[in-house]
Design an enzyme around this catalytic site. Structure first.
Site: not given
Ligand code: F6P
Length: 342
Positions: A10, A126-128, A170, A172, A222, A266
């Site tokens: 990503g 990674t943003i995660d 996000m 993961r 998520e 919401r």
């Molecule tokens: O690993 C980075 C990330 O943005 C996660 O936070 C997210 O679950 C995933 O990639 C989303 O991936 P894609 O852009 O392939 O849907």
């Protein structure tokens, strides 16, 4: 020396800053030449590359995304994937490869280095923020900033309508973005994958916030899961590394809150907005330093290593160490922020 560079997985704010750091130092100080492989592992698999020189990296420091493109292509799933990569590296006369990626992209890099003798240096992205062996990955700070700004904005609209706003972020299977943005944004509940949540407890936090005449904001990662039940998914599709595509739990939780409290709820799913656009100053700083240290590692011939942040120092660790274990939120850290719930 000719060095190949690729960005995989990503995309993430700061990728261009790494590329610029690598090329600027490599050309100016070591007189190296560079090529950029396109779209992650697809580039070396198919021999798709572009020249990378100083003019090519001018002006890219503040730009989001990656000038090289990215993909989740998994060469281990392709027929003769590793052999094709090795052949294409040889054909392009590449002496070393710098791989900028997260868990999956670096997992392949580790195997190429350890099992197939490819001269690889890894850069964690990674943003995660879920890669062990580095205190922070670049991209995380930007994602947290975007999520925090969104939470700030959602507070005022939630208050105007006295409704619950559930914000799905996000990350993961790691709760770092939720934890940091939830704390910074003053959320009334933060739900992370590391700890299953109890819907009744969330409803009681929501109700207590309403009793204080304020509207609640619930930040949910998520990958968070209810205590009783399975992971809630919008669609159960898998990517090429076998990871399920997450998202859907925010919508599900809002419905549960409405049904159980009678209050309108919401959901805002922040999605890819967390990954897009210009990197924060911290991410530009970290990404640039990673780039400078990655090319230094190439110069030292210290292959099979990944650059990592330890405190304020950039160190080198075996790539395999970074991907061996997911870095998740410590229960004690989560407990610390619990004082703000409700
Ligand atoms: O690993 C980075 C990330 O943005 C996660 O936070 C997210 O679950 C995933 O990639 C989303 O991936 P894609 O852009 O392939 O849907």
């Amino acid at each position: 020396m000719r060095v190949g560079v690729l960005t995989g997985g990503g995309d993430c704010p700061g990728l261009n800053a790494v590329i610029r750091g690598i090329v600027r130092k490599g050309v100016q100080e070591y007189d190296y030449s560079f090529i950029g492989f396109k779209d992650g592992w697809r580039g070396p698999l198919e021999g798709d590359a572009v020249p990378l020189d100083i003019p090519a990296v001018r002006g890219i420091l503040p730009r989001g995304g990656t000038v090289l493109g990215s993909s989740r292509t998994n060469p281990l799933k392709e027929q003769n994937g590793i052999r094709r990569i090795k052949e294409n590296l040889a054909k392009s006369e590449v002496d070393a490869l710098i791989v900028i990626g997260g868990e999956d992209t670096l997992g392949v890099a580790a195997r190429l280095a350890d099992e197939y003798g490819v001269r690889v240096i890894g850069v964690p992205k990674t943003i995660d923020n879920d890669l062990s062996a580095t205190d922070y990955t670049f991209g995380f700070d930007t994602a947290v900033g975007i999520a925090t700004e969104a939470i700030d904005r959602l507070h005022t609209t939630a208050e105007s309508h006295m409704r619950v706003l559930v914000v799905e972020v996000m990350g993961r299977h790691a709760g770092w973005i939720a934890l940091h943005s939830g704390l910074a944004g003053g959320a009334n509940a933060i739900l992370i994958p590391e700890q299953r949540f109890d819907v009744d407890q969330v409803c009681s936090w929501v109700s207590s916030r309403f009793r204080a005449s304020y509207a609640p904001i619930v930040v949910i990662a998520e990958g968070a899961m209810p205590r009783d039940g399975e992971m809630v998914l919008k669609d159960g599709s898998l990517d090429s590394y076998g990871h399920v595509r997450l998202s859907g739990v925010g919508e599900w939780l809002a419905k549960q809150i409405e049904d159980r409290t009678g209050k309108e709820a919401r959901t805002t799913v922040l999605g890819h907005v967390q990954r897009g656009g210009t990197p924060s100053a911290f991410d530009r700083w970290l990404a640039t330093r990673f780039g400078l240290h990655a090319i230094e590692a190439v110069r030292d011939g210290d292959f099979g290593k990944m650059v990592a942040l330890r405190g304020t120092d950039i160190v080198r660790v075996p790539i395999a160490d970074a991907t061996a274990r997911l870095k998740t939120v410590d229960p004690e850290l989560y407990e610390e922020v619990g004082v703000f719930f409700g």
